[in-house]
Design a protein around this motif. Sequence first.
Motif, PDB file in Angstrom:
ATOM      1  N   ARG A   1       0.835  -1.205   0.000  1.00 37.74           N
ATOM      2  CA  ARG A   1       0.000   0.000   0.000  1.00 37.74           C
ATOM      3  C   ARG A   1       0.870   1.256   0.000  1.00 37.74           C
ATOM      4  N   ILE A   2       1.839   1.345   0.916  1.00 40.78           N
ATOM      5  CA  ILE A   2       2.673   2.545   0.980  1.00 40.78           C
ATOM      6  C   ILE A   2       3.606   2.625  -0.231  1.00 40.78           C
ATOM      7  N   ARG A   3       3.984   1.463  -0.794  1.00 40.06           N
ATOM      8  CA  ARG A   3       4.765   1.487  -2.030  1.00 40.06           C
ATOM      9  C   ARG A   3       3.966   2.125  -3.164  1.00 40.06           C
ATOM     10  N   MET A   4       2.712   1.732  -3.292  1.00 37.18           N
ATOM     11  CA  MET A   4       1.890   2.259  -4.376  1.00 37.18           C
ATOM     12  C   MET A   4       1.560   3.737  -4.161  1.00 37.18           C
ATOM     13  N   LEU A   5       1.412   4.152  -2.929  1.00 37.15           N
ATOM     14  CA  LEU A   5       1.183   5.573  -2.667  1.00 37.15           C
ATOM     15  C   LEU A   5       2.409   6.400  -3.071  1.00 37.15           C
ATOM     16  N   LYS A   6       3.591   5.860  -2.776  1.00 36.05           N
ATOM     17  CA  LYS A   6       4.810   6.567  -3.194  1.00 36.05           C
ATOM     18  C   LYS A   6       4.931   6.560  -4.713  1.00 36.05           C
ATOM     19  N   ALA A   7       4.604   5.425  -5.334  1.00 33.22           N
ATOM     20  CA  ALA A   7       4.665   5.347  -6.796  1.00 33.22           C
ATOM     21  C   ALA A   7       3.711   6.355  -7.430  1.00 33.22           C
TER      22      ALA A   7
ATOM     23  N   ARG B   1      10.262   2.226 -14.878  1.00 30.57           N
ATOM     24  CA  ARG B   1      11.243   1.316 -14.298  1.00 30.57           C
ATOM     25  C   ARG B   1      11.947   1.965 -13.108  1.00 30.57           C
ATOM     26  N   GLU B   2      12.270   3.232 -13.236  1.00 31.43           N
ATOM     27  CA  GLU B   2      12.910   3.936 -12.117  1.00 31.43           C
ATOM     28  C   GLU B   2      11.974   4.023 -10.926  1.00 31.43           C
ATOM     29  N   ILE B   3      10.705   4.276 -11.183  1.00 31.10           N
ATOM     30  CA  ILE B   3       9.728   4.362 -10.102  1.00 31.10           C
ATOM     31  C   ILE B   3       9.556   2.997  -9.438  1.00 31.10           C
ATOM     32  N   SER B   4       9.468   1.954 -10.247  1.00 33.80           N
ATOM     33  CA  SER B   4       9.336   0.606  -9.706  1.00 33.80           C
ATOM     34  C   SER B   4      10.521   0.268  -8.814  1.00 33.80           C
TER      35      SER B   4
ATOM     36  N   ASN C   1       6.349  -6.501 -14.155  1.00 31.83           N
ATOM     37  CA  ASN C   1       5.003  -7.061 -14.270  1.00 31.83           C
ATOM     38  C   ASN C   1       4.288  -7.041 -12.921  1.00 31.83           C
ATOM     39  N   TYR C   2       5.019  -7.346 -11.871  1.00 35.39           N
ATOM     40  CA  TYR C   2       4.445  -7.318 -10.515  1.00 35.39           C
ATOM     41  C   TYR C   2       4.068  -5.884 -10.140  1.00 35.39           C
ATOM     42  N   PHE C   3       4.933  -4.940 -10.496  1.00 37.00           N
ATOM     43  CA  PHE C   3       4.646  -3.529 -10.225  1.00 37.00           C
ATOM     44  C   PHE C   3       3.368  -3.085 -10.935  1.00 37.00           C
ATOM     45  N   PHE C   4       3.233  -3.463 -12.205  1.00 40.15           N
ATOM     46  CA  PHE C   4       2.033  -3.093 -12.962  1.00 40.15           C
ATOM     47  C   PHE C   4       0.775  -3.693 -12.329  1.00 40.15           C
ATOM     48  N   ARG C   5       0.854  -4.969 -11.914  1.00 44.97           N
ATOM     49  CA  ARG C   5      -0.308  -5.630 -11.309  1.00 44.97           C
ATOM     50  C   ARG C   5      -0.708  -4.951  -9.999  1.00 44.97           C
ATOM     51  N   LEU C   6       0.280  -4.623  -9.178  1.00 43.08           N
ATOM     52  CA  LEU C   6      -0.006  -3.967  -7.897  1.00 43.08           C
ATOM     53  C   LEU C   6      -0.640  -2.595  -8.107  1.00 43.08           C
ATOM     54  N   PHE C   7      -0.079  -1.845  -9.057  1.00 43.14           N
ATOM     55  CA  PHE C   7      -0.607  -0.499  -9.285  1.00 43.14           C
ATOM     56  C   PHE C   7      -2.052  -0.566  -9.781  1.00 43.14           C
ATOM     57  N   ARG C   8      -2.318  -1.464 -10.710  1.00 41.86           N
ATOM     58  CA  ARG C   8      -3.680  -1.605 -11.214  1.00 41.86           C
ATOM     59  C   ARG C   8      -4.629  -2.042 -10.097  1.00 41.86           C
ATOM     60  N   LYS C   9      -4.159  -2.911  -9.217  1.00 43.47           N
ATOM     61  CA  LYS C   9      -4.985  -3.379  -8.107  1.00 43.47           C
ATOM     62  C   LYS C   9      -5.385  -2.228  -7.184  1.00 43.47           C
ATOM     63  N   HIS C  10      -4.454  -1.296  -6.942  1.00 40.03           N
ATOM     64  CA  HIS C  10      -4.718  -0.199  -6.005  1.00 40.03           C
ATOM     65  C   HIS C  10      -5.452   0.973  -6.651  1.00 40.03           C
ATOM     66  N   PHE C  11      -5.210   1.218  -7.935  1.00 41.89           N
ATOM     67  CA  PHE C  11      -5.759   2.427  -8.552  1.00 41.89           C
ATOM     68  C   PHE C  11      -6.682   2.164  -9.737  1.00 41.89           C
ATOM     69  N   GLY C  12      -6.788   0.912 -10.145  1.00 40.49           N
ATOM     70  CA  GLY C  12      -7.755   0.565 -11.173  1.00 40.49           C
ATOM     71  C   GLY C  12      -7.278   0.716 -12.608  1.00 40.49           C
TER      72      GLY C  12
ATOM     73  N   PRO D   1      -3.442   1.073 -15.276  1.00 37.36           N
ATOM     74  CA  PRO D   1      -1.991   0.922 -15.312  1.00 37.36           C
ATOM     75  C   PRO D   1      -1.289   2.244 -14.994  1.00 37.36           C
ATOM     76  N   PRO D   2      -0.044   2.178 -14.518  1.00 37.70           N
ATOM     77  CA  PRO D   2       0.668   3.419 -14.132  1.00 37.70           C
ATOM     78  C   PRO D   2       0.842   4.415 -15.273  1.00 37.70           C
ATOM     79  N   ALA D   3       1.150   3.935 -16.481  1.00 43.22           N
ATOM     80  CA  ALA D   3       1.338   4.864 -17.613  1.00 43.22           C
ATOM     81  C   ALA D   3       0.046   5.610 -17.924  1.00 43.22           C
ATOM     82  N   LYS D   4      -1.066   4.890 -17.905  1.00 45.13           N
ATOM     83  CA  LYS D   4      -2.364   5.519 -18.176  1.00 45.13           C
ATOM     84  C   LYS D   4      -2.728   6.486 -17.052  1.00 45.13           C
ATOM     85  N   TYR D   5      -2.371   6.139 -15.820  1.00 43.08           N
ATOM     86  CA  TYR D   5      -2.642   7.031 -14.683  1.00 43.08           C
ATOM     87  C   TYR D   5      -1.902   8.359 -14.872  1.00 43.08           C
ATOM     88  N   ARG D   6      -0.621   8.261 -15.222  1.00 44.55           N
ATOM     89  CA  ARG D   6       0.178   9.489 -15.401  1.00 44.55           C
ATOM     90  C   ARG D   6      -0.394  10.352 -16.523  1.00 44.55           C
ATOM     91  N   ALA D   7      -0.738   9.731 -17.655  1.00 46.95           N
ATOM     92  CA  ALA D   7      -1.276  10.484 -18.790  1.00 46.95           C
ATOM     93  C   ALA D   7      -2.596  11.144 -18.423  1.00 46.95           C
TER      94      ALA D   7
END
Length: 295
Positions: free
Chosen positions: A234-240, A252-255, A264-275, A277-283
């Motif tokens: 949870r705190i990892r994804m909040l920092k990400a 990759r640097e953020i992961s 792949n694990y990073f992408f799965r975790l981020f999607r789980k917490h925020f619904g 993928p990280p790239a789409k979230y940033r955009a």
Amino acid sequence: MSCLELSIPPLPVLVTVSKVKFPKSYQHYERIFSLYDIIFVRYGTLYMNEDGIPYEIGENQMLVLEPGKLHYGHIACREDTLIYYLHFQHHSAHRLVHPEEIRWHSVLPITTYRDLEPQEQFMYIPKFKELNTSQIWSLLDEMIELRNLSVLEQMLPLQALFGQLLMMLQKMSKTSHNHHSQQICDDIIIYLNDHINKPFRLEEMSQKLNFSIDYLSKCLKKHTDLTPLQYLNRIRMLKARDLLEHSESSLREISSSVGISDMNYFFRLFRKHFGIPPAKYRASFYSVISERSIT
């Protein structure tokens, strides 16, 4: 000692703050008040009854009188008594709860830039308590000084000081009943935050904190409803999320900065917490920011 559970937002609003010296033989009049009234006794003793419950507020003690309840002095002061008092407006308390029952580290739903409504949260202030810090008096004196100025620009600082006072009272409620499992939970959370960018190994945490893995997991679960790995993720994804919003670091640097080498694990975790993928979230985040800046 019980605590009043108050829902926030909105925050309580200070109405007035002052101090008064009651002479020996003074007895408080009877009333039903529409505001909360916090009484702090600097010296002497004030005897107050609330809906049939008598309180003896001695030196360095406080009592919160609740709105809509009958208050009166059931015994006259037996000596000169100096009190500070403040009145504030807020919703009626949800309930009285013992500090041991409060899950101080319970996690709230994760918020994002897409949220439009504030989440209901709670604050806690002691109903009747021994004061364990002299900072209360200097803070109250500062609040009275600002209130007496009656200058518009000082009203926001006054409300801010009131917020500090409430935080001080809540902290006293927590620390006075900081039982063993709560302290262990605090230590685990500190450890996890200190090791957020490193591979997680339960055995290392167990050795560092000098308790078994099962016991550490039980303590954290009791106060947060999360396992150590769930809390760390949870705190990892909040920092990400923060890095996605406020840095130009690559995915990759953020992961890597949150201790995850498997993308792949990073992408799965981020999607789980925020619904998403990280790239789409940033955009999406920068698109919303750009639209707001234009309007």
